[in-house]
Each structure stands twice: as structure tokens, then as C-alpha cells.
Design a protein around this motif. Structure first.
Motif, PDB file in Angstrom:
ATOM      1  N   ASN A   1      70.297 122.927 -41.890  1.00 28.67           N
ATOM      2  CA  ASN A   1      68.994 121.844 -41.942  1.00 28.67           C
ATOM      3  C   ASN A   1      69.285 120.966 -41.060  1.00 28.67           C
ATOM      4  OD1 ASN A   1      67.727 123.288 -44.260  1.00 28.67           O
ATOM      5  ND2 ASN A   1      68.971 122.178 -45.691  1.00 28.67           N
ATOM      6  N   TYR A   2      70.338 121.116 -40.176  1.00 29.51           N
ATOM      7  CA  TYR A   2      70.677 119.771 -39.232  1.00 29.51           C
ATOM      8  C   TYR A   2      70.839 120.502 -37.721  1.00 29.51           C
ATOM      9  CZ  TYR A   2      71.508 117.105 -43.432  1.00 29.51           C
ATOM     10  OH  TYR A   2      71.637 116.597 -44.556  1.00 29.51           O
ATOM     11  N   GLY A   3      70.475 119.469 -36.827  1.00 28.98           N
ATOM     12  CA  GLY A   3      70.899 119.771 -35.667  1.00 28.98           C
ATOM     13  C   GLY A   3      72.372 119.355 -35.278  1.00 28.98           C
ATOM     14  N   MET A   4      73.288 119.914 -34.638  1.00 32.59           N
ATOM     15  CA  MET A   4      74.595 119.627 -34.552  1.00 32.59           C
ATOM     16  C   MET A   4      74.952 119.366 -33.335  1.00 32.59           C
ATOM     17  SD  MET A   4      75.709 119.667 -37.772  1.00 32.59           S
ATOM     18  CE  MET A   4      77.334 119.566 -37.317  1.00 32.59           C
ATOM     19  N   GLY A   5      76.173 118.546 -32.921  1.00 39.84           N
ATOM     20  CA  GLY A   5      76.448 118.006 -31.589  1.00 39.84           C
ATOM     21  C   GLY A   5      77.942 117.992 -31.610  1.00 39.84           C
ATOM     22  N   TRP A   6      78.642 118.086 -30.578  1.00 36.90           N
ATOM     23  CA  TRP A   6      79.891 117.710 -30.177  1.00 36.90           C
ATOM     24  C   TRP A   6      79.905 116.495 -29.121  1.00 36.90           C
ATOM     25  CZ3 TRP A   6      84.147 119.220 -32.773  1.00 36.90           C
ATOM     26  CH2 TRP A   6      84.090 120.311 -33.720  1.00 36.90           C
ATOM     27  N   PHE A   7      80.860 115.606 -29.349  1.00 37.50           N
ATOM     28  CA  PHE A   7      80.832 114.341 -28.410  1.00 37.50           C
ATOM     29  C   PHE A   7      82.343 114.478 -28.128  1.00 37.50           C
ATOM     30  CE2 PHE A   7      76.777 112.669 -28.540  1.00 37.50           C
ATOM     31  CZ  PHE A   7      76.032 113.357 -29.640  1.00 37.50           C
ATOM     32  N   ARG A   8      82.841 113.411 -27.283  1.00 41.77           N
ATOM     33  CA  ARG A   8      84.366 113.227 -26.993  1.00 41.77           C
ATOM     34  C   ARG A   8      84.447 111.753 -26.525  1.00 41.77           C
ATOM     35  NH1 ARG A   8      85.369 117.498 -21.850  1.00 41.77           N
ATOM     36  NH2 ARG A   8      84.025 116.268 -20.362  1.00 41.77           N
ATOM     37  N   GLN A   9      85.450 111.425 -26.649  1.00 43.40           N
ATOM     38  CA  GLN A   9      85.838 110.045 -26.012  1.00 43.40           C
ATOM     39  C   GLN A   9      87.255 110.079 -25.649  1.00 43.40           C
ATOM     40  OE1 GLN A   9      85.353 106.741 -29.178  1.00 43.40           O
ATOM     41  NE2 GLN A   9      85.284 105.391 -27.288  1.00 43.40           N
TER      42      GLN A   9
ATOM     43  N   GLU B   1      81.060 110.389 -25.142  1.00 48.16           N
ATOM     44  CA  GLU B   1      80.019 111.098 -24.098  1.00 48.16           C
ATOM     45  C   GLU B   1      79.476 112.284 -25.084  1.00 48.16           C
ATOM     46  OE1 GLU B   1      81.605 112.205 -20.358  1.00 48.16           O
ATOM     47  OE2 GLU B   1      83.198 113.524 -21.254  1.00 48.16           O
ATOM     48  N   PHE B   2      78.323 112.587 -24.763  1.00 51.19           N
ATOM     49  CA  PHE B   2      77.791 113.904 -25.430  1.00 51.19           C
ATOM     50  C   PHE B   2      78.620 115.117 -24.533  1.00 51.19           C
ATOM     51  CE2 PHE B   2      74.456 117.106 -26.504  1.00 51.19           C
ATOM     52  CZ  PHE B   2      74.354 117.794 -25.370  1.00 51.19           C
ATOM     53  N   VAL B   3      78.795 116.372 -25.293  1.00 50.30           N
ATOM     54  CA  VAL B   3      79.315 117.407 -24.847  1.00 50.30           C
ATOM     55  C   VAL B   3      78.459 118.575 -25.100  1.00 50.30           C
ATOM     56  CG1 VAL B   3      81.191 119.276 -25.068  1.00 50.30           C
ATOM     57  CG2 VAL B   3      81.527 116.826 -25.233  1.00 50.30           C
ATOM     58  N   ALA B   4      77.769 118.899 -26.369  1.00 50.69           N
ATOM     59  CA  ALA B   4      77.089 119.959 -26.610  1.00 50.69           C
ATOM     60  C   ALA B   4      76.238 119.559 -27.852  1.00 50.69           C
ATOM     61  CB  ALA B   4      77.853 121.209 -26.599  1.00 50.69           C
ATOM     62  N   GLU B   5      75.163 120.525 -27.778  1.00 50.26           N
ATOM     63  CA  GLU B   5      74.218 120.412 -29.005  1.00 50.26           C
ATOM     64  C   GLU B   5      73.715 121.624 -29.183  1.00 50.26           C
ATOM     65  OE1 GLU B   5      71.463 117.368 -29.128  1.00 50.26           O
ATOM     66  OE2 GLU B   5      70.412 118.172 -27.527  1.00 50.26           O
ATOM     67  N   LEU B   6      73.442 121.674 -30.476  1.00 49.54           N
ATOM     68  CA  LEU B   6      72.654 123.020 -31.185  1.00 49.54           C
ATOM     69  C   LEU B   6      71.503 122.674 -32.178  1.00 49.54           C
ATOM     70  CD1 LEU B   6      73.059 126.325 -31.368  1.00 49.54           C
ATOM     71  CD2 LEU B   6      74.469 125.816 -33.107  1.00 49.54           C
ATOM     72  N   SER B   7      70.358 123.505 -31.903  1.00 46.91           N
ATOM     73  CA  SER B   7      69.170 123.019 -32.561  1.00 46.91           C
ATOM     74  C   SER B   7      69.533 123.559 -34.156  1.00 46.91           C
ATOM     75  CB  SER B   7      68.075 123.399 -32.163  1.00 46.91           C
ATOM     76  OG  SER B   7      67.980 124.912 -32.152  1.00 46.91           O
ATOM     77  N   LYS B   8      68.489 123.061 -34.747  1.00 50.82           N
ATOM     78  CA  LYS B   8      68.562 123.356 -36.495  1.00 50.82           C
ATOM     79  C   LYS B   8      68.559 125.011 -36.665  1.00 50.82           C
ATOM     80  CE  LYS B   8      66.199 119.644 -38.465  1.00 50.82           C
ATOM     81  NZ  LYS B   8      65.209 119.162 -39.444  1.00 50.82           N
ATOM     82  N   SER B   9      67.938 125.522 -35.900  1.00 46.51           N
ATOM     83  CA  SER B   9      67.435 127.066 -35.693  1.00 46.51           C
ATOM     84  C   SER B   9      68.603 127.863 -35.178  1.00 46.51           C
ATOM     85  CB  SER B   9      66.316 127.363 -35.282  1.00 46.51           C
ATOM     86  OG  SER B   9      66.162 127.164 -33.720  1.00 46.51           O
ATOM     87  N   GLY B  10      69.475 127.105 -34.357  1.00 50.13           N
ATOM     88  CA  GLY B  10      70.477 127.730 -33.517  1.00 50.13           C
ATOM     89  C   GLY B  10      70.087 128.280 -32.239  1.00 50.13           C
ATOM     90  N   GLY B  11      68.815 128.011 -31.804  1.00 46.78           N
ATOM     91  CA  GLY B  11      68.078 129.112 -30.919  1.00 46.78           C
ATOM     92  C   GLY B  11      68.072 128.236 -29.569  1.00 46.78           C
ATOM     93  N   VAL B  12      68.120 126.884 -29.746  1.00 46.21           N
ATOM     94  CA  VAL B  12      68.392 125.804 -28.528  1.00 46.21           C
ATOM     95  C   VAL B  12      69.743 125.335 -28.279  1.00 46.21           C
ATOM     96  CG1 VAL B  12      67.324 124.188 -27.257  1.00 46.21           C
ATOM     97  CG2 VAL B  12      66.027 125.642 -28.862  1.00 46.21           C
ATOM     98  N   THR B  13      69.997 125.369 -27.198  1.00 46.44           N
ATOM     99  CA  THR B  13      71.423 124.543 -26.930  1.00 46.44           C
ATOM    100  C   THR B  13      71.374 123.876 -25.698  1.00 46.44           C
ATOM    101  OG1 THR B  13      72.497 126.329 -25.778  1.00 46.44           O
ATOM    102  CG2 THR B  13      73.130 126.254 -27.862  1.00 46.44           C
TER     103      THR B  13
END
Length: 117
Positions: free
Chosen positions: A31-39, A46-58
Motif C-alpha cells: 500500500n506504500y511507495g518505498m524508497g532508499w536514502f543514504r547519508q 540523499e535519495f538513492v532509489a524508489e519504487l511505486s506502490k504497484s512496483g511498476g515504476v522505479t
């Protein structure tokens, strides 16, 4: 409320690989968009990567494009970050985050990645 716990960090030589995991509890991650960040030390998050709720968009930061892959396993309620061809400049604390709509409102505690040259 979503609780996120990262794991999989460690020390690796340049050129090596690691897979980070972000396990969720409290809510279904699908039910959530997910992201990875790093410091990195002395730097901002800073932003690293993200994935949409459906998993279809990165989406990926230019600095990791072609080397990192974000994915999710809804059955395990877990999101992954596969990191290949690691570089010393990838050294940082990595955080996963979840967003229900527009903003990332849930964060994990972070996992340390250190890449030696």
C-alpha cells in the motif's frame, strides 16, 4: 503505523555487492511507495532509489543508476536494494522509507555500508 527495519549492511571491497533488506511490520507494504536514502558522514541525506506502490515504476539517483536495483517481495513484506559494483563513495548509512501518498513519513533506523578501496 509502519515500522521499518533495515539489515544487510556491512564492509565490502570496491567492486563488491551487498543486498539491503527493509522488513516492515504494522502495515502491508504493497500500500506504500518505498524508497532508499543514504547519508554519508558530514553530508545531508540523499535519495538513492524508489519504487511505486504497484512496483511498476522505479527511479534512481544518477550516481547509482545501472548499479543498484530496488525491488519488493509483498509476500514477505520486504523491500530490497541490490547494490553491485560498489564504490568507496557509496559508503553511508542507508535508510528505507515508506510513503502513503506524497511524503515519506516512515523511516527505518538505518544500516551502515562501508566500501573499502
Amino acid at each position: 503505523q509502519v515500522q521499518l527495519v533495515e539489515s544487510g549492511g556491512g564492509l565490502v571491497q570496491a567492486g563488491g555487492s551487498l543486498r539491503l533488506s527493509c522488513a516492515a511490520s504494522g502495515r502491508t507494504l504493497s500500500n506504500y511507495g518505498m524508497g532508499w536514502f543514504r547519508q554519508a558522514p558530514g553530508k545531508g541525506r540523499e535519495f538513492v532509489a524508489e519504487l511505486s506502490k504497484s512496483g511498476g515504476v522505479t527511479s534512481y539517483a544518477d550516481s547509482v543508476k545501472g548499479r543498484f536495483t530496488i525491488s519488493r517481495d509483498n509476500a514477505k513484506n520486504t523491500v530490497y536494494l541490490q547494490m553491485n559494483s560498489l564504490k568507496p563513495e557509496d559508503t553511508a548509512t542507508y535508510y528505507c522509507a515508506a510513503r502513503y501518498q506524497f511524503n515519506y513519513g516512515y523511516w527505518g533506523q538505518g544500516t551502515q555500508v562501508t566500501v573499502s578501496s
